[in-house]
Design a protein around this motif. Sequence first.
Motif, PDB file in Angstrom:
ATOM      1  N   GLU A   1       0.834  -1.202   0.000  1.00 20.60           N
ATOM      2  CA  GLU A   1       0.000   0.000   0.000  1.00 20.60           C
ATOM      3  C   GLU A   1       0.874   1.259   0.000  1.00 20.60           C
ATOM      4  O   GLU A   1       1.590   1.513   0.972  1.00 20.60           O
ATOM      5  CB  GLU A   1      -0.917  -0.003   1.224  1.00 20.60           C
ATOM      6  N   LEU A   2       0.802   2.015  -1.073  1.00 21.31           N
ATOM      7  CA  LEU A   2       1.574   3.249  -1.211  1.00 21.31           C
ATOM      8  C   LEU A   2       1.072   4.357  -0.293  1.00 21.31           C
ATOM      9  O   LEU A   2       1.846   5.252   0.070  1.00 21.31           O
ATOM     10  CB  LEU A   2       1.516   3.753  -2.658  1.00 21.31           C
ATOM     11  N   GLN A   3      -0.199   4.343   0.055  1.00 18.48           N
ATOM     12  CA  GLN A   3      -0.786   5.436   0.835  1.00 18.48           C
ATOM     13  C   GLN A   3      -0.493   5.336   2.330  1.00 18.48           C
ATOM     14  O   GLN A   3      -0.901   6.209   3.094  1.00 18.48           O
ATOM     15  CB  GLN A   3      -2.297   5.503   0.596  1.00 18.48           C
ATOM     16  N   LEU A   4       0.205   4.286   2.731  1.00 17.20           N
ATOM     17  CA  LEU A   4       0.590   4.134   4.133  1.00 17.20           C
ATOM     18  C   LEU A   4       2.105   4.216   4.253  1.00 17.20           C
ATOM     19  O   LEU A   4       2.833   3.713   3.395  1.00 17.20           O
ATOM     20  CB  LEU A   4       0.118   2.781   4.680  1.00 17.20           C
ATOM     21  N   ASP A   5       2.573   4.851   5.321  1.00 20.28           N
ATOM     22  CA  ASP A   5       4.009   4.917   5.574  1.00 20.28           C
ATOM     23  C   ASP A   5       4.589   3.515   5.676  1.00 20.28           C
ATOM     24  O   ASP A   5       3.894   2.573   6.083  1.00 20.28           O
ATOM     25  CB  ASP A   5       4.294   5.661   6.884  1.00 20.28           C
ATOM     26  N   PHE A   6       5.867   3.397   5.347  1.00 19.42           N
ATOM     27  CA  PHE A   6       6.535   2.107   5.427  1.00 19.42           C
ATOM     28  C   PHE A   6       6.320   1.488   6.808  1.00 19.42           C
ATOM     29  O   PHE A   6       6.515   2.133   7.834  1.00 19.42           O
ATOM     30  CB  PHE A   6       8.035   2.248   5.156  1.00 19.42           C
ATOM     31  N   GLY A   7       5.886   0.233   6.808  1.00 21.99           N
ATOM     32  CA  GLY A   7       5.729  -0.526   8.046  1.00 21.99           C
ATOM     33  C   GLY A   7       4.384  -0.393   8.719  1.00 21.99           C
ATOM     34  O   GLY A   7       4.097  -1.128   9.661  1.00 21.99           O
TER      35      GLY A   7
ATOM     36  N   LEU B   1      12.327  -4.723   8.380  1.00 22.51           N
ATOM     37  CA  LEU B   1      11.336  -5.599   7.769  1.00 22.51           C
ATOM     38  C   LEU B   1      10.997  -6.859   8.567  1.00 22.51           C
ATOM     39  O   LEU B   1       9.816  -7.186   8.703  1.00 22.51           O
ATOM     40  CB  LEU B   1      11.787  -5.957   6.353  1.00 22.51           C
ATOM     41  N   PRO B   2      11.972  -7.594   9.144  1.00 18.38           N
ATOM     42  CA  PRO B   2      11.607  -8.828   9.849  1.00 18.38           C
ATOM     43  C   PRO B   2      10.556  -8.636  10.939  1.00 18.38           C
ATOM     44  O   PRO B   2       9.598  -9.405  11.023  1.00 18.38           O
ATOM     45  CB  PRO B   2      12.938  -9.326  10.420  1.00 18.38           C
TER      46      PRO B   2
ATOM     47  N   LEU C   1       8.463  -1.659  -7.881  1.00 22.86           N
ATOM     48  CA  LEU C   1       9.236  -2.788  -8.404  1.00 22.86           C
ATOM     49  C   LEU C   1      10.717  -2.710  -8.002  1.00 22.86           C
ATOM     50  O   LEU C   1      11.518  -3.518  -8.444  1.00 22.86           O
ATOM     51  CB  LEU C   1       9.096  -2.880  -9.926  1.00 22.86           C
ATOM     52  N   ALA C   2      11.040  -1.754  -7.144  1.00 27.28           N
ATOM     53  CA  ALA C   2      12.414  -1.614  -6.638  1.00 27.28           C
ATOM     54  C   ALA C   2      12.528  -2.323  -5.283  1.00 27.28           C
ATOM     55  O   ALA C   2      11.540  -2.457  -4.563  1.00 27.28           O
ATOM     56  CB  ALA C   2      12.767  -0.136  -6.483  1.00 27.28           C
ATOM     57  N   PRO C   3      13.751  -2.758  -4.957  1.00 30.31           N
ATOM     58  CA  PRO C   3      13.945  -3.397  -3.644  1.00 30.31           C
ATOM     59  C   PRO C   3      13.794  -2.378  -2.514  1.00 30.31           C
ATOM     60  O   PRO C   3      13.921  -1.175  -2.720  1.00 30.31           O
ATOM     61  CB  PRO C   3      15.378  -3.921  -3.696  1.00 30.31           C
ATOM     62  N   PHE C   4      13.546  -2.886  -1.331  1.00 29.16           N
ATOM     63  CA  PHE C   4      13.517  -2.040  -0.142  1.00 29.16           C
ATOM     64  C   PHE C   4      14.907  -1.460   0.101  1.00 29.16           C
ATOM     65  O   PHE C   4      15.919  -2.075  -0.256  1.00 29.16           O
ATOM     66  CB  PHE C   4      13.083  -2.859   1.078  1.00 29.16           C
TER      67      PHE C   4
END
Length: 186
Positions: free
Chosen positions: A92-98, A158-159, A147-150
């Motif tokens: 979801e792009l509309q939410l901040d990472f995590g 991420l874990p 489509l780019a890596p984190f």
Amino acid sequence: MKYLIAGLGNIGPEYALTRHNIGFMVLDRLAAQHDFKFSFERLAYTAEWKHKGRHIHFIKPTTYMNLSGKAIRYYMDAHKIPVENVLVVVDELQLDFGTLRLKPKGSHGGHNGLRNIEEVLGTAQYPRLRFGVGNDFPRGRQVDYVLAPFSNPEMDELPAILDRAGDMVLSFCTLGLQQTMNIFNQ
């Protein structure tokens, strides 16, 4: 009680750690933690697991993101799983990472995977776990971004976020949608 958990993503090593593949990553993390394996079947990599009296079917569609609905519909029909027991795990792009948000329904919001699911199912009334990937990209570069890596700092975080997402998936199957939303939605 049967459940279908669909983690969205694209097949192929070039997509493995990209933002668009977060659905696959959540299911892979669950499989590693609970020792179940995916195998290639029709339209998807699939796994089955019994947890607290629930029979959970996991799929990672091999139809690519834009045709995810085809695989979901196939496995809903094959296992006779009602739409309210289907959970779609999606970037979801509309939410901040995590940031993680469980929702009972919603619009596709421009996401091609969700758009296809809505078209194939004939409804937007299906639960989804939205996994925030942020939106730090220049105008018109959305596809390149997902489509780019984190980034390395994101990979470090991420874990723990994948673990929380996995907990939400299992809670959805055992406690239900509303209780899981009450517990986990931030």
